[in-house]
Design a protein around this motif. Sequence first.
Motif, PDB file in Angstrom:
ATOM      1  N   ALA A   1       1.400  23.778  32.012  1.00  0.00           N
ATOM      2  CA  ALA A   1       0.959  22.894  33.087  1.00  0.00           C
ATOM      3  C   ALA A   1      -0.358  22.269  32.636  1.00  0.00           C
ATOM      4  O   ALA A   1      -1.266  22.976  32.205  1.00  0.00           O
ATOM      5  N   VAL A   2      -0.441  20.941  32.724  1.00  0.00           N
ATOM      6  CA  VAL A   2      -1.628  20.215  32.274  1.00  0.00           C
ATOM      7  C   VAL A   2      -2.298  19.580  33.488  1.00  0.00           C
ATOM      8  O   VAL A   2      -1.684  18.776  34.185  1.00  0.00           O
ATOM      9  N   LYS A   3      -3.551  19.940  33.721  1.00  0.00           N
ATOM     10  CA  LYS A   3      -4.302  19.389  34.842  1.00  0.00           C
ATOM     11  C   LYS A   3      -5.274  18.339  34.314  1.00  0.00           C
ATOM     12  O   LYS A   3      -6.123  18.624  33.472  1.00  0.00           O
ATOM     13  N   ARG A   4      -5.144  17.099  34.804  1.00  0.00           N
ATOM     14  CA  ARG A   4      -6.002  15.990  34.366  1.00  0.00           C
ATOM     15  C   ARG A   4      -7.091  15.771  35.413  1.00  0.00           C
ATOM     16  O   ARG A   4      -6.799  15.579  36.596  1.00  0.00           O
ATOM     17  N   MET A   5      -8.343  15.789  34.961  1.00  0.00           N
ATOM     18  CA  MET A   5      -9.484  15.564  35.843  1.00  0.00           C
ATOM     19  C   MET A   5     -10.393  14.526  35.198  1.00  0.00           C
ATOM     20  O   MET A   5     -10.421  14.373  33.974  1.00  0.00           O
ATOM     21  N   SER A   6     -11.152  13.838  36.023  1.00  0.00           N
ATOM     22  CA  SER A   6     -12.108  12.872  35.487  1.00  0.00           C
ATOM     23  C   SER A   6     -13.465  13.531  35.338  1.00  0.00           C
ATOM     24  O   SER A   6     -13.818  14.435  36.080  1.00  0.00           O
ATOM     25  N   HIS A   7     -14.216  13.105  34.334  1.00  0.00           N
ATOM     26  CA  HIS A   7     -15.602  13.552  34.195  1.00  0.00           C
ATOM     27  C   HIS A   7     -16.441  12.355  33.784  1.00  0.00           C
ATOM     28  O   HIS A   7     -16.451  11.935  32.634  1.00  0.00           O
ATOM     29  N   GLU A   8     -17.110  11.782  34.745  1.00  0.00           N
ATOM     30  CA  GLU A   8     -17.892  10.576  34.492  1.00  0.00           C
ATOM     31  C   GLU A   8     -19.194  10.894  33.772  1.00  0.00           C
ATOM     32  O   GLU A   8     -19.744  10.059  33.070  1.00  0.00           O
TER      33      GLU A   8
ATOM     34  N   GLN B   1      -2.635  32.227  33.045  1.00  0.00           N
ATOM     35  CA  GLN B   1      -3.332  32.166  31.766  1.00  0.00           C
ATOM     36  C   GLN B   1      -3.838  30.755  31.495  1.00  0.00           C
ATOM     37  O   GLN B   1      -3.075  29.801  31.468  1.00  0.00           O
ATOM     38  N   LEU B   2      -5.164  30.605  31.325  1.00  0.00           N
ATOM     39  CA  LEU B   2      -5.765  29.342  30.911  1.00  0.00           C
ATOM     40  C   LEU B   2      -5.724  29.287  29.389  1.00  0.00           C
ATOM     41  O   LEU B   2      -6.361  30.083  28.709  1.00  0.00           O
ATOM     42  N   LEU B   3      -4.959  28.345  28.846  1.00  0.00           N
ATOM     43  CA  LEU B   3      -4.708  28.309  27.403  1.00  0.00           C
ATOM     44  C   LEU B   3      -5.754  27.513  26.636  1.00  0.00           C
ATOM     45  O   LEU B   3      -6.053  27.834  25.487  1.00  0.00           O
ATOM     46  N   GLY B   4      -6.316  26.467  27.235  1.00  0.00           N
ATOM     47  CA  GLY B   4      -7.289  25.667  26.523  1.00  0.00           C
ATOM     48  C   GLY B   4      -7.568  24.360  27.235  1.00  0.00           C
ATOM     49  O   GLY B   4      -7.278  24.195  28.419  1.00  0.00           O
ATOM     50  N   TYR B   5      -8.101  23.379  26.497  1.00  0.00           N
ATOM     51  CA  TYR B   5      -8.535  22.119  27.105  1.00  0.00           C
ATOM     52  C   TYR B   5      -8.377  20.972  26.111  1.00  0.00           C
ATOM     53  O   TYR B   5      -8.108  21.157  24.926  1.00  0.00           O
ATOM     54  N   CYS B   6      -8.563  19.755  26.624  1.00  0.00           N
ATOM     55  CA  CYS B   6      -8.601  18.550  25.798  1.00  0.00           C
ATOM     56  C   CYS B   6      -9.472  17.522  26.509  1.00  0.00           C
ATOM     57  O   CYS B   6      -9.475  17.460  27.748  1.00  0.00           O
ATOM     58  N   ARG B   7     -10.226  16.747  25.724  1.00  0.00           N
ATOM     59  CA  ARG B   7     -11.046  15.667  26.305  1.00  0.00           C
ATOM     60  C   ARG B   7     -10.624  14.339  25.711  1.00  0.00           C
ATOM     61  O   ARG B   7     -10.470  14.214  24.495  1.00  0.00           O
ATOM     62  N   ARG B   8     -10.494  13.323  26.577  1.00  0.00           N
ATOM     63  CA  ARG B   8     -10.138  11.975  26.113  1.00  0.00           C
ATOM     64  C   ARG B   8     -10.794  10.956  27.026  1.00  0.00           C
ATOM     65  O   ARG B   8     -10.546  10.938  28.227  1.00  0.00           O
ATOM     66  N   LYS B   9     -11.659  10.143  26.443  1.00  0.00           N
ATOM     67  CA  LYS B   9     -12.344   9.088  27.181  1.00  0.00           C
ATOM     68  C   LYS B   9     -12.987   9.684  28.424  1.00  0.00           C
ATOM     69  O   LYS B   9     -13.827  10.545  28.343  1.00  0.00           O
ATOM     70  N   GLY B  10     -12.574   9.236  29.612  1.00  0.00           N
ATOM     71  CA  GLY B  10     -13.183   9.741  30.845  1.00  0.00           C
ATOM     72  C   GLY B  10     -12.402  10.871  31.473  1.00  0.00           C
ATOM     73  O   GLY B  10     -12.551  11.138  32.669  1.00  0.00           O
TER      74      GLY B  10
ATOM     75  N   LEU C   1     -10.796  14.971  31.413  1.00  0.00           N
ATOM     76  CA  LEU C   1     -10.796  16.349  30.922  1.00  0.00           C
ATOM     77  C   LEU C   1      -9.474  16.956  31.341  1.00  0.00           C
ATOM     78  O   LEU C   1      -9.056  16.828  32.501  1.00  0.00           O
ATOM     79  N   MET C   2      -8.773  17.597  30.400  1.00  0.00           N
ATOM     80  CA  MET C   2      -7.480  18.208  30.691  1.00  0.00           C
ATOM     81  C   MET C   2      -7.550  19.712  30.442  1.00  0.00           C
ATOM     82  O   MET C   2      -8.024  20.139  29.384  1.00  0.00           O
ATOM     83  N   LEU C   3      -7.125  20.493  31.427  1.00  0.00           N
ATOM     84  CA  LEU C   3      -7.027  21.945  31.303  1.00  0.00           C
ATOM     85  C   LEU C   3      -5.556  22.321  31.173  1.00  0.00           C
ATOM     86  O   LEU C   3      -4.707  21.801  31.905  1.00  0.00           O
ATOM     87  N   VAL C   4      -5.254  23.247  30.263  1.00  0.00           N
ATOM     88  CA  VAL C   4      -3.871  23.609  29.952  1.00  0.00           C
ATOM     89  C   VAL C   4      -3.630  25.062  30.384  1.00  0.00           C
ATOM     90  O   VAL C   4      -4.364  25.963  29.984  1.00  0.00           O
ATOM     91  N   TYR C   5      -2.605  25.267  31.209  1.00  0.00           N
ATOM     92  CA  TYR C   5      -2.280  26.577  31.764  1.00  0.00           C
ATOM     93  C   TYR C   5      -0.836  26.952  31.411  1.00  0.00           C
ATOM     94  O   TYR C   5      -0.023  26.107  31.044  1.00  0.00           O
ATOM     95  N   ASP C   6      -0.530  28.242  31.568  1.00  0.00           N
ATOM     96  CA  ASP C   6       0.867  28.669  31.601  1.00  0.00           C
ATOM     97  C   ASP C   6       1.552  28.013  32.799  1.00  0.00           C
ATOM     98  O   ASP C   6       0.957  27.891  33.871  1.00  0.00           O
ATOM     99  N   TYR C   7       2.806  27.611  32.626  1.00  0.00           N
ATOM    100  CA  TYR C   7       3.552  26.979  33.715  1.00  0.00           C
ATOM    101  C   TYR C   7       4.227  28.046  34.573  1.00  0.00           C
ATOM    102  O   TYR C   7       4.861  28.960  34.056  1.00  0.00           O
ATOM    103  N   MET C   8       4.059  27.931  35.881  1.00  0.00           N
ATOM    104  CA  MET C   8       4.687  28.860  36.823  1.00  0.00           C
ATOM    105  C   MET C   8       5.855  28.154  37.512  1.00  0.00           C
ATOM    106  O   MET C   8       5.668  27.176  38.248  1.00  0.00           O
TER     107      MET C   8
END
Length: 686
Positions: free
Chosen positions: A389-396, A421-430, A432-439
């Motif tokens: 599961a990928v959660k996309r959030m903005s970070h200005e 389980q929080l697996l990791g993250y990714c940043r792109r432009k504006g 922030l993406m958090l990556v979790y185990d999918y339920m």
Amino acid sequence: MCIEELQLLSHKQLPAMIEMNCAPFLPSLLLLSLTLATIATCNDQFFFSGFTQSNLTLDGSAVVTQDGLLDMSNGTNNVKGHALYPTPLRFRDSSTGKVQSFSVTIIFCIVNTYPGVAANGVAFFIAPSKNFSDALPAQYFGILKQKSNDSLLVIEVDTFQDPELQDINDNHIGIDINSIFSFQSHTAGFYEDSSGAFKNLTLNAQMELQLWVDYDEEETRINVTLAPLHVGKPLKPLLSATYDLSTVLTETAYIGFSSTAELTNTSHYVLGWSFGMNMQAPSIDISKLPKLPSVGEKAQPKLLAIILPIATAALIMSIGTLVILMVRRRRRRYSEVREDWESEFGPHRFSYKDLFNATQGFKSKNLVGAGGFGEVYKGLLQFSKKEIAVKRMSHESRQGMKEFITEVVSIGRLRHRNLVQLLGYCRRKGELMLVYDYMSNGSLDKYIHYQQDDKPTLNWAQRFQVIKGIATGLLYLHEKWEKVVVHRDIKASNVLLDDEMNGRLGDFGLARLYDHGTDPQSTHMVGTMGYLAPELVRTGKASPLTDVYAFGMFLLEVTCGQKPVRQGPTVENQVFLVDWVLEHWNNRLLSRTVDARLQGDYGVDEACLVLKIGLLCLHPFPGSRPSMRQVMQYLDGETPLPEMTTTQLSVEMQGLMQDSGFSTSVMSYPQLMSSFGAVSDLSGGR
């Protein structure tokens, strides 16, 4: 004739055959001799000096490298791997029915790419089946299960301390019998024969180690011995336990290794392996063992290493300008924000390209949820086939981003059955993406907040199981992990249900952590209206007790099937759940607040207990709230609830309102105070 006899024949008679002018047979004999120098098998014994021609049964992340190493990790994230001897062995004597004596020798090495970061270890096991599809991919060595583990012997080489499993430290050897809990364990090391002194060994220090497992049928004794590769087998074992394996092992069973590939990119190598039934395991010729790769280096096919640069150069020369244009376009599409300090986080960082492909370009059909802090997409990683599961959030703002990412990576090391389980993250432009185990069963709120009769719901037993699970997870966060973790956003929509409808607390995007014994630092108020503790509204300082407050509202929400605030035609007509439950309690009608969709099918005493615990957790004064340890004692019936009347609770709430300058006619303090400002500012909340 077994292979050992053929091997002996080849060594003893090969020179004589050469002298007899058997030149036509020389190539075949040389190949046979070379093969038998590394692998030998027979009905009651076998040994491997490397695994190039071993014919082991492999699955998951387990592979045999070109150099002959058995690699249980293969550089993959959160995937279990198994390597088994291909045929089952007969452990019981046909005449007596008892498990026979046996002996095992294992040569292994754990290579940690990131020193100081703990990861799960590797295990040797004897099991009745080679099907481990129901074992968890990131826990219990990929073989043990939390509940039933019948007919299973596991020797664990553990480099992660899990308080939930009562591990003694993050560097130990353990004997596990039909259980995830060790029957006996000891810090890794060995006893010197000359002095009897104990010498510590570090399991993940890139050191080749030798492990012996011996079972004596007459004494029903299991001995486990550990030593460096070039030290002989010590006389005194590291572990010695009396246990009749005739009560454990089946008549025939499989033997092998199991491990889980981790985000820390730790490699678990097996270099040699031997086994003997009713005899000592054959000695392994260490001169014939395969060589280990350098730290962080995975063995690659030599042919590929030669061809790839040539093919790349030819491609560049042939299509030149077109390639440059395509690369530029591709970089713009998958461009990320990367700073120097992020290099230390290694495998915790996902590439945007992998997440883009996993979610099919973040298509709307993969959207599984959305809220004030971002959108959540379902994805499938192409190489490991793991659902995420990928959660996309903005970070200005970039302010505080390093601290935020550091905490995300630290929280990624959490291991608990009631935490997503929080697996990791990714940043792109504006973004922030958090990556979790999918339920697969989604969030809890969709089961308890709906209007249509055809939607699913949870019965009371399932709800109570979820409540106890989340309480256990919070206790782990607050007290049992190496740091104190404050979640800061506990609510039904952040509780996800796994395949067995167990509750798992997720969404750690707002979590804060600090050392045990220290005070949390003040920060901007973040969270969700209706779940915010009054002191958090006033001071902005999150603590375990503000989590307890939110958990109290969560208890009312799950039991009553209602949200903290029900909207009326006007602001003045809003109904606050805590007021409504307090009123019914005062009128001795507390059971009438239980969700009507349960149709009376629930334990009244149990439901009322949960409601009272919820009200106690919602106490306006932090010092009067219970800790999560006390909450667990109340839920388990180990400790009775303290006596407290609704009148006393209402007076204390109104007193708090007066001290804070609120109207005494309003009991539901922070929910009405929208003027305190936005609570979903991600960058400001760090």
